[in-house]
Design an enzyme around this catalytic site. Sequence first.
Site: not given
Ligand code: ADP
Length: 139
Positions: A11, A51, A114, A128
């Site tokens: 990212k 997304y 992250n 994807e």
């Molecule tokens: P993952 O990437 O672990 O599969 P999710 O699919 O739940 O997680 O969420 C997609 C992305 O959205 C996350 O990787 C992160 O970048 C962002 N995200 C998720 N939860 C939050 C949050 N509470 N606040 C801000 N950004 C978030």
Amino acid sequence: MATNRTFTMIKPDAVEAGHIGGIINMITEGGFKIVAMKLTQLTVRDAQKFYEVHKERPFYGELVEFMSRGPIVAAILEKENAVEDFRKLIGATNPAEAAEGTIRKKYAKSIGENAVHGSDSDENAAIESAFHFAGREQF
Ligand code: ADP
Ligand code: MG
């Protein structure tokens, strides 16, 4: 579609911080073979589409802005049990909860920024991968 593949992105936060090499090293040391890879940047529209499943979540706008703010590395990875094993290698969404030895433990800054994406199912890995790579770019 083969079920031994997953899709990942390094990212914008991790690219900005100079962690492309470190993350690719953890991926290959983890036993994944790179079968497609490129440095690219998502437009706002691309990030909204990628997304879309999260569009009702409160962080959607922030997520789209973050993911489109700079270059990313997109890649397709191959390994037996790729989707599940890669989710283990990246660690929990929130780096505060990510296990030792995971990519997010080492490189993620926050639950939003992250460092890496990993597909959550074989079906989404295929969707994807096709979003980012033409057939001729997948080896
Ligand atoms: P993952 O990437 O672990 O599969 P999710 O699919 O739940 O997680 O969420 C997609 C992305 O959205 C996350 O990787 C992160 O970048 C962002 N995200 C998720 N939860 C939050 C949050 N509470 N606040 C801000 N950004 C978030
Ligand atoms: Mg997810």
